[in-house]
Motif scaffolding. Structure first.
Motif, PDB file in Angstrom:
ATOM      1  N   SER A 151       0.815  -1.220   0.000  1.00 27.98           N
ATOM      2  CA  SER A 151       0.000   0.000   0.000  1.00 27.98           C
ATOM      3  C   SER A 151       0.845   1.265   0.000  1.00 27.98           C
ATOM      4  N   ALA A 152       2.155   1.143   0.150  1.00 30.72           N
ATOM      5  CA  ALA A 152       3.028   2.312   0.278  1.00 30.72           C
ATOM      6  C   ALA A 152       3.071   3.123  -1.011  1.00 30.72           C
ATOM      7  N   THR A 153       3.254   4.415  -0.854  1.00 29.00           N
ATOM      8  CA  THR A 153       3.469   5.296  -2.003  1.00 29.00           C
ATOM      9  C   THR A 153       4.724   6.121  -1.757  1.00 29.00           C
ATOM     10  N   ILE A 154       5.429   6.443  -2.843  1.00 31.99           N
ATOM     11  CA  ILE A 154       6.632   7.272  -2.760  1.00 31.99           C
ATOM     12  C   ILE A 154       6.531   8.322  -3.856  1.00 31.99           C
ATOM     13  N   GLU A 155       6.761   9.581  -3.458  1.00 32.90           N
ATOM     14  CA  GLU A 155       6.574  10.681  -4.402  1.00 32.90           C
ATOM     15  C   GLU A 155       7.702  11.690  -4.264  1.00 32.90           C
ATOM     16  N   ASP A 156       8.256  12.107  -5.380  1.00 38.04           N
ATOM     17  CA  ASP A 156       9.263  13.168  -5.401  1.00 38.04           C
ATOM     18  C   ASP A 156       8.578  14.501  -5.707  1.00 38.04           C
ATOM     19  N   LEU A 157       8.835  15.499  -4.853  1.00 44.68           N
ATOM     20  CA  LEU A 157       8.231  16.817  -5.008  1.00 44.68           C
ATOM     21  C   LEU A 157       9.295  17.888  -4.872  1.00 44.68           C
TER      22      LEU A 157
END
Length: 497
Positions: A327-333
């Protein structure tokens, strides 16, 4: 004759116009007097101002509610200061005429500015004077390690100005459109609390107008008692008009890891493990409704800063954790995108009619040894309707990072922020939610918790506040007697009954 909505300016006070409107407060009649009133001769003349004092219902009505929309005030005059000296003059005037006075932070954006207290903390009673913080919005100076700003500058404004120089305030609230003076009066908490403490822990000095009408510069080494009771003291000893706050280099980007847990014990263990190991620069947690709204699960967010063009090592940051990895999410911002993320939430809440509803928030600091017990209590007591479109923040930090004495903490090395940020749907039973807040607060206090000053807890008595402040109650009382002996400042906190 001009209508009563015409501002009182330096020109009209000095007689530049023959038909002045409000000329001063009449103590005998408990009313603001106009030249045409039969009791005008009883009014104490107003001082000459660089800004304006406005008394029309159209103006004062916007200062008689706050972000919580549960408590209605009775402000009869609004000072829009043209200078710090206007605040000095009106504090002296308020004291001489036995009027209450309080700064109103006017947080928000796009024309919806209002006090962002939740339960009338920044309001004044009948006859009282509200000070519009938007009259003090200068960023005076940005240096290599600090910025000097007036109290009405928002954290959003300072963040953008600092980012233009590659810098950022080290401690930021999740929602940035709040006045700096307002958050410094209560604390100011955000995702970097485990590293930098509250926003008040990043302040180097303040300029403050005390209830005696004195303008004083205070710091840890000069007027330290005033400094330490103004920061996190709920506006009881003075009105902060300027502050020097720390700045640090800003990273170009942030990688945001969002992890989910079905088991509260695993969530708490990983939260404290990550905090202790300092894997992430920022860390928050949340007790959240499951996607199908059938129950609760737990969300942990880690914020990893980039070093130049080098991305953080994702594998290393996630090693040894016990989340539901699928369920994990990883996002670059970009860094700015990351710290302004709640602007999107604000827009959604406004579009769907949640933003303007009453908001009975509950904000607590819970000792880590009781974190599971409190989490279990919350998930048993609350349901989806109790949060509405809101959320329940829950994450740890070392209490040693909170250094200002009036940000009272549980007596353990680690505590959890427990922030029930309700955005109820229209028509929700707000009275029931307030009763729920009181019940949860009493149970939390029995567990050793302390409250954060921004929440809505009904029927707080002086005895409750003495229990909250503990040994520091005497410090607050002594400072109140010294710096606001007439008791004119920020009565909405209700510390003294």
């Amino acid at each position: 004759m001009r209508s009563s909505s015409t501002p009182i300016t330096r020109r009209s006070i000095l007689g530049g116009m023959a038909a002045a409107t409000v000329i001063g407060w009449s103590t005998s009649h408990q009313a603001w007097a106009r030249e045409s009133d039969s009791f005008a001769h009883t009014a104490a003349s107003l001082p000459a101002l660089d800004g304006t004092l406005e008394t029309s219902a159209g103006v004062t009505s916007t200062f008689n509610h706050d972000f919580g929309h549960m408590v209605t005030g009775a402000c009869w005059a609004v000072l829009r200061p043209g200078s710090v000296q206007d605040i000095v003059k009106m504090v002296n005037y308020a004291r001489a005429n036995r009027l209450k006075i309080a700064m109103n932070g006017r947080g928000g954006q796009n024309g919806d500015e209002e006090s962002h207290s939740c339960y009338g903390q920044a309001q004044v009673p009948q006859g009282g004077i509200a000070i519009d913080a938007r009259g003090l919005t200068k960023i005076v100076r940005i240096g290599s390690s600090s910025a000097v700003v007036e109290a009405g500058v928002t954290w959003a404004q300072l963040t953008d100005a600092a980012l233009a120089r590659g810098l950022t305030p080290p401690a930021l609230t999740d929602y940035l459109h709040l006045s700096i003076g307002g958050t410094l009066s209560v604390g100011g908490i955000g995702s970097t609390v485990a590293r930098y403490g509250l926003q008040i822990d990043t302040v180097k000095s303040i300029d403050i107008v005390t209830g005696n009408g004195d303008l004083i510069t205070a710091s840890p080494s000069c007027h330290a008692d005033l400094f330490n009771t103004a920061l996190g003291g709920g506006g009881q000893v003075g009105i902060i008009v300027r502050a020097e706050v720390a700045l640090i280099p800003a990273p170009p980007k942030m990688t945001v890891f969002t992890l989910y847990y079905n088991d509260v014990t695993a969530f708490l263990a990983d939260s404290e493990k990550l905090m202790a190991e300092k894997r992430f620069e920022g860390q928050v947690g949340e007790i959240a409704r499951t996607p199908d709204n059938s129950g609760w699960w737990y969300k942990l967010e880690g914020q990893a800063y980039w070093k130049g063009n080098t991305a953080p090592n994702r594998t290393a940051l996630l090693t040894g954790l016990h989340d539901e990895r699928a369920s994990a999410t990883i996002e670059d911002l970009s860094f700015r995108e990351a710290v302004f993320r709640t602007d999107g939430d604000e827009a959604w809440l406004k579009e769907n009619d949640f933003w303007g509803q009453p908001k009975p928030w509950l904000s607590l600091f819970v000792p880590a040894s009781k974190a599971k017990a409190m989490a279990d209590l919350l998930t048993a007591e609350l349901n989806g309707d109790d949060l509405g479109a809101g959320f329940l923040l829950y994450y740890p930090y070392p209490t040693s990072k909170l250094t200002r004495p009036l940000s009272v903490q549980p007596s353990e090395p680690t505590a959890y922020l427990c922030d029930v940020l309700r955005f109820p749907a229209p028509g929700a039973d707000i009275a029931r939610m307030l009763d729920q807040n009181r019940r949860l607060y009493d149970k939390a206090v029995a567990l050793g918790a302390k409250r954060y000053l921004v929440g809505a807890i009904p029927n707080m008595t002086s005895a409750d506040w003495r229990t909250h402040f503990g040994a520091r109650w005497k410090v607050l009382v002594a400072a109140k007697r010294r710096y606001d002996p007439a008791g004119i400042l920020t009565p909405g906190q209700g510390f003294f009954g």
